[in-house]
Design a protein around this motif. Structure first.
Motif, PDB file in Angstrom:
ATOM      1  N   MET A  47       0.856  -1.363   0.061  1.00 15.37           N
ATOM      2  CA  MET A  47      -0.025   0.124   0.034  1.00 15.37           C
ATOM      3  C   MET A  47       1.136   1.287   0.104  1.00 15.37           C
ATOM      4  O   MET A  47       2.648   1.296   0.665  1.00 15.37           O
ATOM      5  CB  MET A  47      -0.382  -0.146   1.157  1.00 15.37           C
ATOM      6  N   ALA A  48       0.759   2.144  -1.029  1.00 16.73           N
ATOM      7  CA  ALA A  48       0.714   3.399  -0.784  1.00 16.73           C
ATOM      8  C   ALA A  48       1.084   4.323   0.627  1.00 16.73           C
ATOM      9  O   ALA A  48       0.210   4.489   1.020  1.00 16.73           O
ATOM     10  CB  ALA A  48       0.497   4.336  -2.353  1.00 16.73           C
ATOM     11  N   THR A  49       2.346   4.687   0.854  1.00 15.73           N
ATOM     12  CA  THR A  49       2.528   5.522   2.121  1.00 15.73           C
ATOM     13  C   THR A  49       2.909   6.590   1.671  1.00 15.73           C
ATOM     14  O   THR A  49       3.597   6.960   0.670  1.00 15.73           O
ATOM     15  CB  THR A  49       3.581   5.277   2.876  1.00 15.73           C
ATOM     16  N   PRO A  50       2.363   7.949   2.398  1.00 12.89           N
ATOM     17  CA  PRO A  50       1.886   9.299   1.942  1.00 12.89           C
ATOM     18  C   PRO A  50       4.166   9.634   2.398  1.00 12.89           C
ATOM     19  O   PRO A  50       3.968   9.111   3.453  1.00 12.89           O
ATOM     20  CB  PRO A  50       1.151   9.969   3.115  1.00 12.89           C
ATOM     21  N   LYS A  51       4.590  10.470   1.759  1.00 13.09           N
ATOM     22  CA  LYS A  51       6.124  10.664   1.885  1.00 13.09           C
ATOM     23  C   LYS A  51       6.366  11.220   2.974  1.00 13.09           C
ATOM     24  O   LYS A  51       7.528  11.408   3.769  1.00 13.09           O
ATOM     25  CB  LYS A  51       6.477  11.089   0.432  1.00 13.09           C
ATOM     26  N   SER A  52       5.281  12.680   3.254  1.00 11.53           N
ATOM     27  CA  SER A  52       5.049  13.535   4.267  1.00 11.53           C
ATOM     28  C   SER A  52       4.142  13.806   4.324  1.00 11.53           C
ATOM     29  O   SER A  52       2.994  13.502   4.095  1.00 11.53           O
ATOM     30  CB  SER A  52       5.849  14.594   3.674  1.00 11.53           C
ATOM     31  N   ARG A  53       3.996  14.875   5.733  1.00  6.86           N
ATOM     32  CA  ARG A  53       2.694  15.085   6.119  1.00  6.86           C
ATOM     33  C   ARG A  53       2.273  16.314   5.473  1.00  6.86           C
ATOM     34  O   ARG A  53       2.969  17.050   5.404  1.00  6.86           O
ATOM     35  CB  ARG A  53       2.832  14.678   8.155  1.00  6.86           C
ATOM     36  N   VAL A  54       1.137  15.937   5.426  1.00  2.32           N
ATOM     37  CA  VAL A  54       0.289  17.191   4.848  1.00  2.32           C
ATOM     38  C   VAL A  54      -0.075  18.158   5.841  1.00  2.32           C
ATOM     39  O   VAL A  54      -1.303  17.854   6.491  1.00  2.32           O
ATOM     40  CB  VAL A  54      -0.745  17.112   3.801  1.00  2.32           C
ATOM     41  N   SER A  55       0.065  19.570   5.334  1.00  5.73           N
ATOM     42  CA  SER A  55      -0.523  20.084   5.990  1.00  5.73           C
ATOM     43  C   SER A  55      -1.621  20.816   6.400  1.00  5.73           C
ATOM     44  O   SER A  55      -2.235  20.708   5.008  1.00  5.73           O
ATOM     45  CB  SER A  55       0.461  21.809   6.926  1.00  5.73           C
ATOM     46  N   HIS A  56      -2.377  21.208   7.726  1.00  6.35           N
ATOM     47  CA  HIS A  56      -4.112  21.486   7.988  1.00  6.35           C
ATOM     48  C   HIS A  56      -4.169  22.584   6.830  1.00  6.35           C
ATOM     49  O   HIS A  56      -4.882  23.036   5.936  1.00  6.35           O
ATOM     50  CB  HIS A  56      -3.928  21.992   9.303  1.00  6.35           C
ATOM     51  N   SER A  57      -3.058  23.709   6.487  1.00  3.51           N
ATOM     52  CA  SER A  57      -3.363  24.581   6.135  1.00  3.51           C
ATOM     53  C   SER A  57      -3.148  23.806   4.316  1.00  3.51           C
ATOM     54  O   SER A  57      -4.172  24.626   3.576  1.00  3.51           O
ATOM     55  CB  SER A  57      -1.734  25.892   5.720  1.00  3.51           C
ATOM     56  N   ARG A  58      -2.359  23.791   3.844  1.00  3.46           N
ATOM     57  CA  ARG A  58      -2.548  22.779   2.319  1.00  3.46           C
ATOM     58  C   ARG A  58      -3.868  22.116   2.047  1.00  3.46           C
ATOM     59  O   ARG A  58      -4.289  22.480   1.156  1.00  3.46           O
ATOM     60  CB  ARG A  58      -1.073  21.697   2.589  1.00  3.46           C
ATOM     61  N   THR A  59      -4.207  21.208   2.962  1.00  3.05           N
ATOM     62  CA  THR A  59      -5.403  20.254   3.292  1.00  3.05           C
ATOM     63  C   THR A  59      -6.485  21.506   3.028  1.00  3.05           C
ATOM     64  O   THR A  59      -7.255  20.943   2.073  1.00  3.05           O
ATOM     65  CB  THR A  59      -5.491  19.745   4.712  1.00  3.05           C
ATOM     66  N   HIS A  60      -6.639  22.166   4.023  1.00  2.50           N
ATOM     67  CA  HIS A  60      -7.925  23.268   4.021  1.00  2.50           C
ATOM     68  C   HIS A  60      -7.765  23.898   2.599  1.00  2.50           C
ATOM     69  O   HIS A  60      -8.757  24.159   1.638  1.00  2.50           O
ATOM     70  CB  HIS A  60      -7.822  24.083   4.992  1.00  2.50           C
ATOM     71  N   LYS A  61      -6.747  24.278   2.214  1.00  3.59           N
ATOM     72  CA  LYS A  61      -6.940  25.264   0.933  1.00  3.59           C
ATOM     73  C   LYS A  61      -7.376  24.247  -0.178  1.00  3.59           C
ATOM     74  O   LYS A  61      -7.706  24.998  -1.953  1.00  3.59           O
ATOM     75  CB  LYS A  61      -5.213  25.349   0.388  1.00  3.59           C
ATOM     76  N   ARG A  62      -6.572  22.942  -1.063  1.00  2.00           N
ATOM     77  CA  ARG A  62      -6.769  22.321  -1.482  1.00  2.00           C
ATOM     78  C   ARG A  62      -8.139  22.086  -1.056  1.00  2.00           C
ATOM     79  O   ARG A  62      -9.601  21.630  -2.627  1.00  2.00           O
ATOM     80  CB  ARG A  62      -6.948  20.805  -1.343  1.00  2.00           C
ATOM     81  N   LYS A  63      -9.206  20.991  -0.218  1.00  2.14           N
ATOM     82  CA  LYS A  63     -10.303  20.953  -0.033  1.00  2.14           C
ATOM     83  C   LYS A  63     -11.235  22.701  -0.094  1.00  2.14           C
ATOM     84  O   LYS A  63     -12.116  22.098  -0.714  1.00  2.14           O
ATOM     85  CB  LYS A  63     -10.749  20.909   1.655  1.00  2.14           C
ATOM     86  N   SER A  64     -10.748  23.500  -0.272  1.00  5.64           N
ATOM     87  CA  SER A  64     -11.782  24.763  -0.504  1.00  5.64           C
ATOM     88  C   SER A  64     -12.260  25.148  -1.872  1.00  5.64           C
ATOM     89  O   SER A  64     -13.235  25.297  -1.969  1.00  5.64           O
ATOM     90  CB  SER A  64     -10.620  25.921   0.312  1.00  5.64           C
ATOM     91  N   GLU A  65     -10.670  24.934  -2.802  1.00  5.73           N
ATOM     92  CA  GLU A  65     -11.152  25.234  -3.994  1.00  5.73           C
ATOM     93  C   GLU A  65     -12.366  23.419  -4.778  1.00  5.73           C
ATOM     94  O   GLU A  65     -13.383  24.081  -5.284  1.00  5.73           O
ATOM     95  CB  GLU A  65      -9.324  24.896  -4.941  1.00  5.73           C
ATOM     96  N   TRP A  66     -11.812  22.362  -3.656  1.00  2.72           N
ATOM     97  CA  TRP A  66     -12.775  20.940  -4.300  1.00  2.72           C
ATOM     98  C   TRP A  66     -13.936  21.643  -3.930  1.00  2.72           C
ATOM     99  O   TRP A  66     -14.916  20.937  -4.929  1.00  2.72           O
ATOM    100  CB  TRP A  66     -11.644  20.203  -3.602  1.00  2.72           C
TER     101      TRP A  66
END
Ligand SMILES: [Zn+2]
Length: 67
Positions: free
Chosen positions: A1-20
């Motif tokens: 199973m693929a594992t994320p290379k690094s933790r994604v910050s809240h800021s980055r997550t929320h920015k992505r979700k706000s667009e989506w």
């Protein structure tokens, strides 16, 4: 199973979700065929409780009497 290379910050997550989610936050609306209220598509009317010509909600206002 693929594992994320690094933790994604809240800021980055929320920015992505706000667009989506931004594209999803404006649901299609239509006029209720029964009372003319503006309602979302594929949902029962909150005013008269009708959906596709049938009364499906009990708690809705009983402004119109069924014969
Ligand atoms: Zn209605």
């Amino acid at each position: 199973m693929a594992t994320p290379k690094s933790r994604v910050s809240h800021s980055r997550t929320h920015k992505r979700k706000s667009e989506w989610i931004g594209g999803l936050s404006a649901p299609e609306t239509t006029a209720c065929p029964h009372c003319g209220e503006v309602i979302r598509n594929y949902t029962a009317c909150g005013e008269c409780g009708y959906y596709r010509g049938r009364k499906v909600l009990k708690g809705a206002s009983e402004s119109e009497k069924e014969a």
